[in-house]
Write a protein that holds these residues in place. Structure first.
Motif, PDB file in Angstrom:
ATOM      1  N   VAL A  24      -0.891  18.529 -33.705  1.00  0.00           N
ATOM      2  CA  VAL A  24       0.102  19.573 -33.966  1.00  0.00           C
ATOM      3  C   VAL A  24       1.054  19.718 -32.785  1.00  0.00           C
ATOM      4  O   VAL A  24       2.268  19.901 -32.966  1.00  0.00           O
ATOM      5  N   ALA A  25       0.537  19.620 -31.556  1.00  0.00           N
ATOM      6  CA  ALA A  25       1.372  19.762 -30.359  1.00  0.00           C
ATOM      7  C   ALA A  25       2.429  18.659 -30.293  1.00  0.00           C
ATOM      8  O   ALA A  25       3.609  18.925 -30.027  1.00  0.00           O
ATOM      9  N   ILE A  26       2.022  17.423 -30.542  1.00  0.00           N
ATOM     10  CA  ILE A  26       2.978  16.309 -30.529  1.00  0.00           C
ATOM     11  C   ILE A  26       4.060  16.519 -31.588  1.00  0.00           C
ATOM     12  O   ILE A  26       5.252  16.326 -31.326  1.00  0.00           O
ATOM     13  N   SER A  27       3.652  16.923 -32.769  1.00  0.00           N
ATOM     14  CA  SER A  27       4.593  17.135 -33.868  1.00  0.00           C
ATOM     15  C   SER A  27       5.553  18.274 -33.583  1.00  0.00           C
ATOM     16  O   SER A  27       6.740  18.210 -33.924  1.00  0.00           O
ATOM     17  N   LEU A  28       5.059  19.331 -32.935  1.00  0.00           N
ATOM     18  CA  LEU A  28       5.918  20.469 -32.581  1.00  0.00           C
ATOM     19  C   LEU A  28       6.961  20.075 -31.546  1.00  0.00           C
ATOM     20  O   LEU A  28       8.117  20.504 -31.623  1.00  0.00           O
ATOM     21  N   VAL A  29       6.554  19.263 -30.571  1.00  0.00           N
ATOM     22  CA  VAL A  29       7.505  18.777 -29.563  1.00  0.00           C
ATOM     23  C   VAL A  29       8.600  17.956 -30.240  1.00  0.00           C
ATOM     24  O   VAL A  29       9.793  18.115 -29.944  1.00  0.00           O
ATOM     25  N   ALA A  96      -1.733   9.739 -36.776  1.00  0.00           N
ATOM     26  CA  ALA A  96      -1.406  10.830 -37.703  1.00  0.00           C
ATOM     27  C   ALA A  96      -0.214  11.631 -37.214  1.00  0.00           C
ATOM     28  O   ALA A  96       0.532  12.202 -38.016  1.00  0.00           O
ATOM     29  N   SER A  97      -0.006  11.664 -35.901  1.00  0.00           N
ATOM     30  CA  SER A  97       1.104  12.428 -35.327  1.00  0.00           C
ATOM     31  C   SER A  97       2.466  11.881 -35.749  1.00  0.00           C
ATOM     32  O   SER A  97       3.449  12.629 -35.766  1.00  0.00           O
ATOM     33  N   VAL A  98       2.516  10.598 -36.079  1.00  0.00           N
ATOM     34  CA  VAL A  98       3.787   9.997 -36.493  1.00  0.00           C
ATOM     35  C   VAL A  98       4.278  10.618 -37.800  1.00  0.00           C
ATOM     36  O   VAL A  98       5.404  11.114 -37.888  1.00  0.00           O
ATOM     37  N   SER A  99       3.433  10.604 -38.814  1.00  0.00           N
ATOM     38  CA  SER A  99       3.829  11.180 -40.108  1.00  0.00           C
ATOM     39  C   SER A  99       3.994  12.692 -40.007  1.00  0.00           C
ATOM     40  O   SER A  99       4.867  13.271 -40.666  1.00  0.00           O
ATOM     41  N   ILE A 156       5.874  29.236 -38.379  1.00  0.00           N
ATOM     42  CA  ILE A 156       5.678  28.744 -39.747  1.00  0.00           C
ATOM     43  C   ILE A 156       5.425  27.244 -39.742  1.00  0.00           C
ATOM     44  O   ILE A 156       4.552  26.741 -40.459  1.00  0.00           O
ATOM     45  N   THR A 157       6.195  26.516 -38.928  1.00  0.00           N
ATOM     46  CA  THR A 157       6.029  25.065 -38.837  1.00  0.00           C
ATOM     47  C   THR A 157       4.646  24.702 -38.313  1.00  0.00           C
ATOM     48  O   THR A 157       3.994  23.777 -38.823  1.00  0.00           O
ATOM     49  N   THR A 158       4.184  25.422 -37.308  1.00  0.00           N
ATOM     50  CA  THR A 158       2.861  25.165 -36.730  1.00  0.00           C
ATOM     51  C   THR A 158       1.764  25.346 -37.765  1.00  0.00           C
ATOM     52  O   THR A 158       0.860  24.504 -37.899  1.00  0.00           O
TER      53      THR A 158
END
Length: 221
Positions: A24-29, A96-99, A156-158
């Motif tokens: 989640v942290a990688i995706s949020l960045v 998984a962080s990519v998608s 909301i995104t998180t």
């Protein structure tokens, strides 16, 4: 018996929670770095704004809508070749962080755009009238005025990403979803299934409460 099952699960559960936070942290960045400017671009190139550009707005909006219209589980599978290229593997939290990032960027961009639309147009028009540059308007007016909405959008995104990350467990993405599937679903262990659900609920509640408090803190209106 129940207590023993939970104690035996703790090491795996700790690892799964950390993997979920990592994804989640990688995706949020990624959402912040790419989704924030994308949302601003969607807003400022719209009709009646200071960088109006129908072509850029239409193409950007179409791409954002296209990605958002694809269910995450399908997006997850469709991006496996890209995941392999970027992460070197199609399994694990990094893969998984990519998608998750691809799903998060347009999702957050639309929330940013919505927040910007709540700004009084008169403030923007006044800035244009006194000769402020587009960058100055974005930096000094748009982002500060929309900050509470942007923080709420991040919240909301998180929460959405936590749900998506659980789906990533279907293809061995790691995290809480992977734990629930491997140890709960495949082994018919209701204790593990219930425990993972409780952990997800607690995570979401913590993030929502924290996001609400941060939104109130940054709201200077």
């Amino acid at each position: 018996m129940l207590l023993e099952s939970i104690q035996a699960l703790l090491p795996e559960l700790n690892t799964a929670v950390l993997q979920t936070i990592y994804m989640v942290a990688i995706s949020l960045v990624a959402a912040l770095i790419l989704g924030l400017p994308l949302g601003i671009l969607l807003f400022v190139t719209d009709e009646g704004l200071f960088l109006k550009n129908r072509f850029v707005n239409a193409v950007t909006g179409w791409i954002v809508n296209l990605i958002r219209s694809i269910p995450y589980i399908i997006l997850l599978v469709a991006l496996l070749p890209l995941t392999k290229l970027i992460a070197g593997s199609t399994i694990g939290p990094t893969a998984a962080s990519v998608s998750l990032s691809v799903a998060a960027i347009p999702f957050f961009a639309r929330l940013v755009e919505t927040s910007l639309r709540e700004i009084d147009k008169g403030v923007i028009e006044s800035a244009v009238a006194v000769g402020a540059s587009p960058w100055m308007i974005i930096k000094e007016i748009l982002v500060p005025e929309a900050k509470p909405g942007i923080v709420q959008g991040l919240t909301i995104t998180t929460i959405s990403l936590i749900g998506y990350s659980a789906m990533a467990g279907i293809i061995g993405g790691g995290g809480i979803g992977d734990l629930a599937i491997r140890f709960g679903y495949y082994r018919y262990d209701n204790v593990i299934m219930i425990t993972t659900v409780i952990v997800l609920v607690v995570l979401v509640q913590i993030i929502q409460i924290g996001g609400d408090k941060l939104t109130k803190y940054v709201d200077k209106r």
